[in-house]
Write a protein that holds these residues in place. Sequence first.
Motif, PDB file in Angstrom:
ATOM      1  N   VAL A 188      47.328  51.482  69.143  1.00 18.26           N
ATOM      2  CA  VAL A 188      47.908  52.316  68.092  1.00 18.26           C
ATOM      3  C   VAL A 188      49.247  52.867  68.571  1.00 18.26           C
ATOM      4  O   VAL A 188      49.343  53.386  69.685  1.00 18.26           O
ATOM      5  N   ARG A 189      50.276  52.752  67.715  1.00 16.18           N
ATOM      6  CA  ARG A 189      51.615  53.192  68.107  1.00 16.18           C
ATOM      7  C   ARG A 189      51.744  54.704  67.977  1.00 16.18           C
ATOM      8  O   ARG A 189      51.461  55.281  66.925  1.00 16.18           O
ATOM      9  N   LEU A 190      52.184  55.324  69.055  1.00 17.54           N
ATOM     10  CA  LEU A 190      52.491  56.751  69.040  1.00 17.54           C
ATOM     11  C   LEU A 190      53.930  56.917  68.560  1.00 17.54           C
ATOM     12  O   LEU A 190      54.866  56.456  69.204  1.00 17.54           O
ATOM     13  N   ARG A 191      54.106  57.584  67.417  1.00 17.20           N
ATOM     14  CA  ARG A 191      55.443  57.738  66.841  1.00 17.20           C
ATOM     15  C   ARG A 191      56.160  58.964  67.365  1.00 17.20           C
ATOM     16  O   ARG A 191      57.385  58.991  67.440  1.00 17.20           O
ATOM     17  N   ILE A 234      53.499  57.701  77.817  1.00 16.73           N
ATOM     18  CA  ILE A 234      52.529  57.003  76.968  1.00 16.73           C
ATOM     19  C   ILE A 234      53.237  56.356  75.783  1.00 16.73           C
ATOM     20  O   ILE A 234      52.883  55.261  75.347  1.00 16.73           O
ATOM     21  N   GLY A 235      54.270  57.029  75.258  1.00 13.99           N
ATOM     22  CA  GLY A 235      54.985  56.502  74.104  1.00 13.99           C
ATOM     23  C   GLY A 235      55.698  55.196  74.377  1.00 13.99           C
ATOM     24  O   GLY A 235      55.992  54.426  73.454  1.00 13.99           O
ATOM     25  N   MET A 236      56.002  54.915  75.626  1.00 12.17           N
ATOM     26  CA  MET A 236      56.684  53.665  75.967  1.00 12.17           C
ATOM     27  C   MET A 236      55.723  52.479  76.048  1.00 12.17           C
ATOM     28  O   MET A 236      56.146  51.338  76.193  1.00 12.17           O
ATOM     29  N   ILE A 237      54.418  52.747  75.976  1.00  7.49           N
ATOM     30  CA  ILE A 237      53.419  51.675  76.043  1.00  7.49           C
ATOM     31  C   ILE A 237      53.250  51.089  74.651  1.00  7.49           C
ATOM     32  O   ILE A 237      52.745  51.751  73.743  1.00  7.49           O
ATOM     33  N   GLN A 238      53.714  49.876  74.439  1.00  5.63           N
ATOM     34  CA  GLN A 238      53.672  49.221  73.135  1.00  5.63           C
ATOM     35  C   GLN A 238      52.904  47.907  73.236  1.00  5.63           C
ATOM     36  O   GLN A 238      53.148  47.104  74.133  1.00  5.63           O
ATOM     37  N   HIS A 239      51.972  47.712  72.330  1.00  4.62           N
ATOM     38  CA  HIS A 239      51.209  46.445  72.289  1.00  4.62           C
ATOM     39  C   HIS A 239      50.630  46.321  70.890  1.00  4.62           C
ATOM     40  O   HIS A 239      50.297  47.316  70.243  1.00  4.62           O
ATOM     41  N   VAL A 240      50.492  45.085  70.421  1.00  4.05           N
ATOM     42  CA  VAL A 240      50.019  44.855  69.071  1.00  4.05           C
ATOM     43  C   VAL A 240      48.599  45.378  68.863  1.00  4.05           C
ATOM     44  O   VAL A 240      48.201  45.672  67.737  1.00  4.05           O
ATOM     45  N   VAL A 261      51.528  62.286  66.893  1.00  4.08           N
ATOM     46  CA  VAL A 261      51.751  61.665  65.590  1.00  4.08           C
ATOM     47  C   VAL A 261      51.680  60.144  65.752  1.00  4.08           C
ATOM     48  O   VAL A 261      52.478  59.554  66.486  1.00  4.08           O
ATOM     49  N   TYR A 262      50.726  59.521  65.058  1.00  3.24           N
ATOM     50  CA  TYR A 262      50.498  58.084  65.155  1.00  3.24           C
ATOM     51  C   TYR A 262      50.779  57.404  63.811  1.00  3.24           C
ATOM     52  O   TYR A 262      50.833  58.054  62.764  1.00  3.24           O
ATOM     53  N   ASP A 263      50.896  56.080  63.865  1.00  2.00           N
ATOM     54  CA  ASP A 263      50.880  55.295  62.629  1.00  2.00           C
ATOM     55  C   ASP A 263      49.515  55.455  61.969  1.00  2.00           C
ATOM     56  O   ASP A 263      48.475  55.483  62.648  1.00  2.00           O
ATOM     57  N   TYR A 264      49.518  55.522  60.662  1.00  2.00           N
ATOM     58  CA  TYR A 264      48.270  55.613  59.907  1.00  2.00           C
ATOM     59  C   TYR A 264      47.662  54.226  59.737  1.00  2.00           C
ATOM     60  O   TYR A 264      48.365  53.260  59.435  1.00  2.00           O
ATOM     61  N   MET A 265      46.357  54.109  59.973  1.00  2.34           N
ATOM     62  CA  MET A 265      45.644  52.841  59.840  1.00  2.34           C
ATOM     63  C   MET A 265      44.836  52.852  58.538  1.00  2.34           C
ATOM     64  O   MET A 265      43.819  53.554  58.434  1.00  2.34           O
ATOM     65  N   LEU A 325      41.732  49.942  62.459  1.00  2.00           N
ATOM     66  CA  LEU A 325      42.053  48.666  61.818  1.00  2.00           C
ATOM     67  C   LEU A 325      43.222  48.845  60.867  1.00  2.00           C
ATOM     68  O   LEU A 325      43.197  49.732  60.002  1.00  2.00           O
ATOM     69  N   ASP A 326      44.240  48.000  61.025  1.00  2.74           N
ATOM     70  CA  ASP A 326      45.390  48.106  60.135  1.00  2.74           C
ATOM     71  C   ASP A 326      45.102  47.397  58.817  1.00  2.74           C
ATOM     72  O   ASP A 326      43.956  46.991  58.549  1.00  2.74           O
ATOM     73  N   ALA A 327      46.125  47.204  57.985  1.00  2.14           N
ATOM     74  CA  ALA A 327      45.918  46.621  56.665  1.00  2.14           C
ATOM     75  C   ALA A 327      45.390  45.198  56.739  1.00  2.14           C
ATOM     76  O   ALA A 327      44.711  44.725  55.816  1.00  2.14           O
ATOM     77  N   GLU A 328      45.654  44.499  57.832  1.00  3.35           N
ATOM     78  CA  GLU A 328      45.183  43.113  58.006  1.00  3.35           C
ATOM     79  C   GLU A 328      43.952  43.043  58.916  1.00  3.35           C
ATOM     80  O   GLU A 328      43.600  41.969  59.385  1.00  3.35           O
ATOM     81  N   PHE A 329      43.336  44.176  59.184  1.00  5.87           N
ATOM     82  CA  PHE A 329      42.152  44.277  60.044  1.00  5.87           C
ATOM     83  C   PHE A 329      42.454  43.860  61.481  1.00  5.87           C
ATOM     84  O   PHE A 329      41.565  43.406  62.204  1.00  5.87           O
ATOM     85  N   VAL A 330      43.703  44.009  61.896  1.00  5.64           N
ATOM     86  CA  VAL A 330      44.039  43.824  63.305  1.00  5.64           C
ATOM     87  C   VAL A 330      43.585  45.073  64.065  1.00  5.64           C
ATOM     88  O   VAL A 330      43.934  46.189  63.674  1.00  5.64           O
ATOM     89  N   PRO A 331      42.790  44.921  65.135  1.00  5.77           N
ATOM     90  CA  PRO A 331      42.274  46.104  65.834  1.00  5.77           C
ATOM     91  C   PRO A 331      43.353  46.795  66.660  1.00  5.77           C
ATOM     92  O   PRO A 331      44.201  46.137  67.271  1.00  5.77           O
ATOM     93  N   LYS A 332      43.290  48.110  66.690  1.00  7.46           N
ATOM     94  CA  LYS A 332      44.211  48.920  67.478  1.00  7.46           C
ATOM     95  C   LYS A 332      43.386  49.931  68.288  1.00  7.46           C
ATOM     96  O   LYS A 332      42.669  50.748  67.714  1.00  7.46           O
ATOM     97  N   VAL A 333      43.485  49.853  69.604  1.00  5.59           N
ATOM     98  CA  VAL A 333      42.796  50.826  70.450  1.00  5.59           C
ATOM     99  C   VAL A 333      43.503  52.163  70.317  1.00  5.59           C
ATOM    100  O   VAL A 333      44.726  52.261  70.519  1.00  5.59           O
ATOM    101  N   ALA A 334      42.751  53.205  69.970  1.00  3.51           N
ATOM    102  CA  ALA A 334      43.322  54.535  69.763  1.00  3.51           C
ATOM    103  C   ALA A 334      42.915  55.468  70.901  1.00  3.51           C
ATOM    104  O   ALA A 334      41.967  55.210  71.639  1.00  3.51           O
ATOM    105  N   ASP A 335      43.650  56.546  71.021  1.00  6.42           N
ATOM    106  CA  ASP A 335      43.364  57.605  72.005  1.00  6.42           C
ATOM    107  C   ASP A 335      43.436  57.113  73.438  1.00  6.42           C
ATOM    108  O   ASP A 335      42.816  57.683  74.338  1.00  6.42           O
ATOM    109  N   PHE A 336      44.211  56.054  73.697  1.00  6.74           N
ATOM    110  CA  PHE A 336      44.223  55.474  75.039  1.00  6.74           C
ATOM    111  C   PHE A 336      44.944  56.337  76.061  1.00  6.74           C
ATOM    112  O   PHE A 336      44.786  56.148  77.257  1.00  6.74           O
ATOM    113  N   GLY A 337      45.751  57.293  75.616  1.00  6.73           N
ATOM    114  CA  GLY A 337      46.467  58.124  76.576  1.00  6.73           C
ATOM    115  C   GLY A 337      45.858  59.488  76.784  1.00  6.73           C
ATOM    116  O   GLY A 337      46.343  60.285  77.588  1.00  6.73           O
TER     117      GLY A 337
END
Length: 834
Positions: free
Chosen positions: A555-558, A546-552, A570-574, A631-643
Motif C-alpha cells: 500500500v502506497r503511503l502518500r 517508509i515512504g520511499m518503499i514502493q512496490h506494486v 495517509v494512504y491510497d484508498y483501496m 485489494l485495489d480496484a483490480e483485486f491486486v493485493p497490497k500489504v498494509a501496515d508494513f511500517g
Amino acid sequence: MGNPFSPICQNHYFVPTLIFILCFRLSPSASATDTISSNQTLSGDQTLLSSGENFVLGYFRPGNSSYYYIGIWYQQISSKTIVWVANRDNPVVDKNATRLRILDGNLVLTNDSKSPAWSTNLTGSSGEVVAVLGDDGNLIIKSGSNSSSAEAPLWQSFDYPAHTWLPGAKLGINKRTNKTTLLTSWKNSDDPAVGLFSLQLQPSSEYFIFWNMSDDYWTSGTWDNQSKIFSLVPEMRLNYIYDFSYVDNENESYFTYSVYKSANTVSRFVMDLSGQIKQLSWLPTQQWNLFWSQPRQQCEVYRLCGPYGVCSESTDNFCSCLHGFSIASPNDWNLSDWSAGCARKTGLNCGVNATTNKDKDRFFPMSSVKLPDSQQSKSVGSSSECENYCSSNCSCTGYTFQDGSCLTWGGDLFNLWQLSTSDQSGKNFYLRLAASDVPNPSSKPNVAAIVGGSVAGVIALVGIALLGLWAWKRRSTRTKTVEGTLIAFAYRDVQAATKNFSEKLGGGGFGSVFKGTLPDSSEIAVKKLESISQGEKQFRTEVSTIGMIQHVNLVRLRGFCSEGDKKLLVYDYMPNGSLNAHLFNGKDSNILDWKTRYQIALGTARGLTYLHEKCRDCIIHCDIKPENILLDAEFVPKVADFGLAKLMGREFSRVLTTMRGTRGYLAPEWISGVAITAKADVYSYGMMLFEIVSGRRNSEPDGDSKIKFFPTWAASKLVEGGDLLDLLDPSLGSEADLDELSKICRVACWCIQDEEVHRPTMGQVVQILEGVLEVNMPPIPRALQLYADNQEQIVFFTESSSSQSSQTRSNNSASTVASKNQNAVSQNSAPSQE
C-alpha cells in the motif's frame, strides 16, 4: 535475627530508644525462611521465601488502596504479580500491628485489635503444626513432628485459590465433600475481594464462567482426552508450552497442568477482572505475554458494562454510557470495574407527568447494535405502531421493530454491544429518553422566515465560497511541504478531507482508519495512530524512510501528519477493502474465484519478499493476516501496515500481545519470547494461506457445526493423499486448479513449521508459487499433534528438474539442507518481477 548493633545502628547508639528499637526490628526481613512455626510471627515487612526462591509470602497493598493483605507473589519477576490472597474480603489497616501466626493448630491472621481477620479454620487438628511456602507457590499446613513430604498436608492454599491457577494445582470437584475448587476474579485492580466472575468445573467435564455465581456466559466444551483439548477451545491444538491432564475417579474430578521443561517459562492462569480467563507467560523482555483468552471478545462477557452501558471492541476502555446517561461510579470505572453501569441524566416523564406533547419522552435511535437481553415480543403492523406501544408503557425502556415483530425491553438494559457498521448482524435500537435529552424535531417555518432565510442563505453561501476558496489555497500552500516523496499534511486539512473522521473503515491495535477525499477528488485512507511516543523529528525521519518503499504489492503511503500527539498516516484508498471481507463476510457477488485467490497469495508473497529482502534494512511486518491485505480496484493485493512495527518501536510488542484476533497468526517464537526474524512473517503468511483456501477462519466450526482446526485437517489430507478439493471453500464448487491447490497447501504447511530453520523464506515461496521450484511433501508440524513419525522430513523444495524431489533428509542435517536449497534458489531463480 542479626546483630542489632550493626554499624548502621552503632551510629545511633546514644540516640533515643525508639531508633534503637527500629534498628532491631528491621533485621528479621533480611533472613526470611520458608516456614512459620508455633513460636514465630510474620508482621510488617517480614516475608517467607520458598526454598528455591520462586515465591514470596508477605503483606502487600494493591494499587492505590490503603488496606493490606497477606498474599503470595513471584520472587524472580520484576513486576509484582499476586497469585494468592488470604484475607481478600477482610483487609487490615496496619501491617506493623498485624500478626500472622500458628494458633491452636491453625494459621491465623490477627489485626491490630488482636481479632482474627483470617484463619485456615482447621478443626480437630492436634499437636504441633507448621506453615511452609512451597517452591510451586503452594502454602501448606502440616504436622511439625513429621515433616515427611509423602504425608498429605492438613491444609493447602492450592485448595483455596483466589484468581490464579498455578501449575500443579487442581481445579475441580471433590466428590466426597461435594466442594468445588473455583477461581474468582478480583473486584477491581485495587481490591482483591471476590469479584463478579468465576470459573467452575461442571460434572460434565467442562468449565463454565459465571457472572455473580448465577448466569453462565461461556463454556469450554467437553474435554477430549485423546487430543488434550476442550472442544470449544481449538487454540489448544497449537499449545506447546502447557501439558493439561484430566483425572476422574470415585473421589474427585479435576484438571491440572504443568509447563513443559523445554518451554523454560513462568506461567499463570487467571480469572481476570475483565470477565475473561487468560493464560499468560513471562517473557525475557520483562512483561507478561497473553497466550490465549476466553471468551475471545471482551464484549462477550455477560453484563460487563452494567446497566445502560454499551460495549465496543473498537475502544480502549470497551465500556461507555448510552446517550443521555452518565457513569454511575467514576471511581470504580477508572479501576476497570464497570459493573455499576450508568445512570440517567434526566428522569423520564410518563403518564401524568407529561403535561404537554413537548414534555413526552422520546426515542433516541442507535444503529448497528447487538440487542440487549430479556426482550418481549408483540406482533404489530409497523415501526410507528411499535413506537406507540412502547411509548404508552411507562416501564418500556427501548424497542426495535423487525420482521413484523415489536421487541420491547423493560427495566434496566444490559449487554448492549456497539458493532461496526460493516457487521450485518447489527440492528437498529430505539432508546427511551427524557425529551430534553433528545434533539427537538425542527418546527415548520413561516413564509417570511423562508424568504428571509433564503436571502441570508444566498449571501452566506457566497461568503462561505469565497472564504473557502481562500482557505483552500492557504491550506494547499501549507500542505505542499514535501519530505522525500511524501506530503506533510496539516491536521486541519486531513480533518476536512475526512469530514472530521466521520466515516470509519476499521480499526485495530495501532489505531482506527477513516476514509477521506482530497481537494483533487482522489480518495484516501487515514490511519490515526495510537500508543506512539516518538518525538516530531524521529517520527518524520522514520515515516520518510517508509515512504520511499514502493512496490506494486505494498500500500502506497502518500503522506503523514505530525502535530504534537496527533500522528496520522495517509494512504491510497483501496476500493475493494480488505481480504477478510471477501473470505469471511462476502456475499455471492464478493466471492473470490480460485484464480484471484492464487494471485492474491502470490502478490502478497512478492510484497513480503520486497520487505524482507529488497529493502536496505529488512522490515518485518509482524502482523500478517487477511485484515492487513488490501485489494485495489483490480483485486491486486497490497500489504498494509508494513511500517508500523518500525514506527511503534519498543511499544510494538506490548501492542501486539494485546491486539485482538491476531494470536492465531503468531509464530511460536513470539510466545516463547525469543528474538523474532522475518520467519515470523512466514508463519503468519502460512496460516493465512489456509484461510485463503478454505474461505473461513482456521478455528471456525465446519459445516456440521463441529469445531475443527482447519490446518490440522488440511495437513492430514495432504499427507494421507486425500482429496484436496474437500479443503476448498464450498462456495467455489470445486472450481480450482488441483496442482495449484496442492502447491499452496504444501507451502502453507512448510510455512508453519515449528522451527524457523525449517520454514522457507518469502523469496522461496514466490518461486514455488511461480513454478520455478517444486515443493516437497512437508512434515506435520509438532504443534498440529499429528504424524510424529514424519518429523524427519524437512526439505521444503527442490529444483524442478531435480531427481531429489521425493527424497527426505534426516533431522540432524537441517541446517545443511536449508543452506543447499538456498544456493539452489539463487542459481535457478526466475527474472525479478519486483
